[in-house]
Design a protein around this motif. Structure first.
Motif, PDB file in Angstrom:
ATOM      1  N   ASP A 187       0.871  -1.175   0.000  1.00  0.00           N
ATOM      2  CA  ASP A 187       0.000   0.000   0.000  1.00  0.00           C
ATOM      3  C   ASP A 187       0.904   1.219   0.000  1.00  0.00           C
ATOM      4  N   GLU A 188       1.304   1.647  -1.192  1.00  0.00           N
ATOM      5  CA  GLU A 188       2.311   2.688  -1.345  1.00  0.00           C
ATOM      6  C   GLU A 188       1.836   3.754  -2.330  1.00  0.00           C
ATOM      7  N   VAL A 189       2.616   4.818  -2.435  1.00  0.00           N
ATOM      8  CA  VAL A 189       2.354   5.902  -3.386  1.00  0.00           C
ATOM      9  C   VAL A 189       3.543   5.996  -4.329  1.00  0.00           C
ATOM     10  N   THR A 190       3.270   6.051  -5.623  1.00  0.00           N
ATOM     11  CA  THR A 190       4.331   6.060  -6.621  1.00  0.00           C
ATOM     12  C   THR A 190       4.984   7.432  -6.733  1.00  0.00           C
ATOM     13  N   VAL A 191       6.187   7.451  -7.275  1.00  0.00           N
ATOM     14  CA  VAL A 191       6.910   8.671  -7.634  1.00  0.00           C
ATOM     15  C   VAL A 191       7.492   8.469  -9.041  1.00  0.00           C
TER      16      VAL A 191
END
Length: 307
Positions: free
Chosen positions: A108-112
């Motif tokens: 459960d992450e946020v991309t860059v």
């Protein structure tokens, strides 16, 4: 095999790596869980100040490749956002855990650099656990273990909507000192065989000496030494990263998966020692470039931190 609670000394590191390619060749992924994130500019700064607690610099790096686009996330988190036990490693909202002999990664992450949600689960089922360990430097400060070199992997993602299964691989590395203190360059490749994996390490140390070896690991975890193949040059990347491959037979590049000023990851099509064709993940790492102050200033754009 040591658990997720294995000790990591100040300034040192430990990571758990896995990769996989779908049976139809259309999708791939790599995942790395870090204690003492080796490429973190924040950890490097802490080491320079003399207060380098590896548990204060943890991250789960997730990269998805193939149809539907390339997704990348690597958010560093401090010790208040992590928990480690024998079978479980929590990193913020994500986790790695062993469950009935299966390595499960809840993501459960946020991309860059473009923010988007990366949410799903990856399950890796080993055919066998391999206890073989190799000292990567002459002083024995860096160790590699091919924990589950031949596995089945299943990826199920909600964001993006994605589901596939294929051949997987899992290993672990740990060290007492930073990589850049010991190595100038590092080349690694893993070819997926029908009955196991072929693995090559090729490193140059800071003192100019080299350490290289090739292994064949069967589905049962048995390890055999292979003759070290000859050196074959590869084309440079956009960032002018020099690359090479140890290969006894001709090979071709399928896709350049990652390209940065100090690191590249490539998917190759190779021939193994038994004459069969195989897909291979290949990594080139320049620690001399990583030490460059300009590169250090660029890293936070790819590796944000939440304290």
């Amino acid at each position: 095999m040591e658990g997720f609670d294995a000790a990591v000394p100040s300034g040192g590191y430990r990571w758990w790596y896995l990769d996989g390619l779908s049976d139809d060749g259309q999708h791939g992924l790599t995942i790395i869980g870090f204690v003492g994130s080796v490429f973190s500019p924040y950890y490097a700064s802490a080491r320079r100040k003399g207060g380098a607690d590896p548990e204060n610099h943890c991250a789960l790096n997730v990269a998805l490749y193939g149809r539907g686009g390339h997704r990348w996330s690597m958010t560093e988190r401090g010790r208040n956002a992590i928990a480690r036990s024998l079978d479980h490693f929590t990193i913020g909202p994500s986790a790695m855990r062993w469950e009935d002999g299966v390595l499960v990664i809840d993501i459960d992450e946020v991309t860059v650099p473009i923010p988007s949600r990366l949410k799903g689960q990856v399950r890796l089922t080993p055919s066998a656990i391999c206890g073989h360990e190799v000292r990567l430097d002459h002083g024995g400060q860096h160790v590699w273990q091919p924990v589950a070199p031949f596995s089945r992997i299943e990826a199920v993602f909600e964001k993006p909507a994605l589901r596939w299964s294929g051949v997987g691989y899992h290993d672990s590395n740990w060290g007492e000192v930073p990589l850049e203190d010991s190595f100038e360059s590092w080349v690694w490749s893993r070819a997926a065989r029908k009955d196991g994996a072929s693995i090559i390490y090729d490193t140059i140390l800071r003192d100019g000496s080299s350490r290289a070896f090739a292994l064949r690991i069967g589905a049962d975890g048995a390890v055999d030494d292979l003759p070290l193949p000859q050196h074959a040059e590869m084309s440079t990347t956009f960032w002018r990263m020099k690359r090479h491959m140890r290969a006894a037979f001709p090979f071709r590049t399928v896709a350049l998966l990652e390209d940065s000023p100090f690191y590249s990851r490539t998917l190759l099509r190779v021939r193994t020692d038994d004459g069969a064709e195989a897909d291979a993940f290949h990594e080139s790492l320049s620690l001399s470039r990583f030490r460059n102050p300009v590169v250090q200033m660029m890293l936070p754009f790819r590796m944000p931190r939440r304290a």
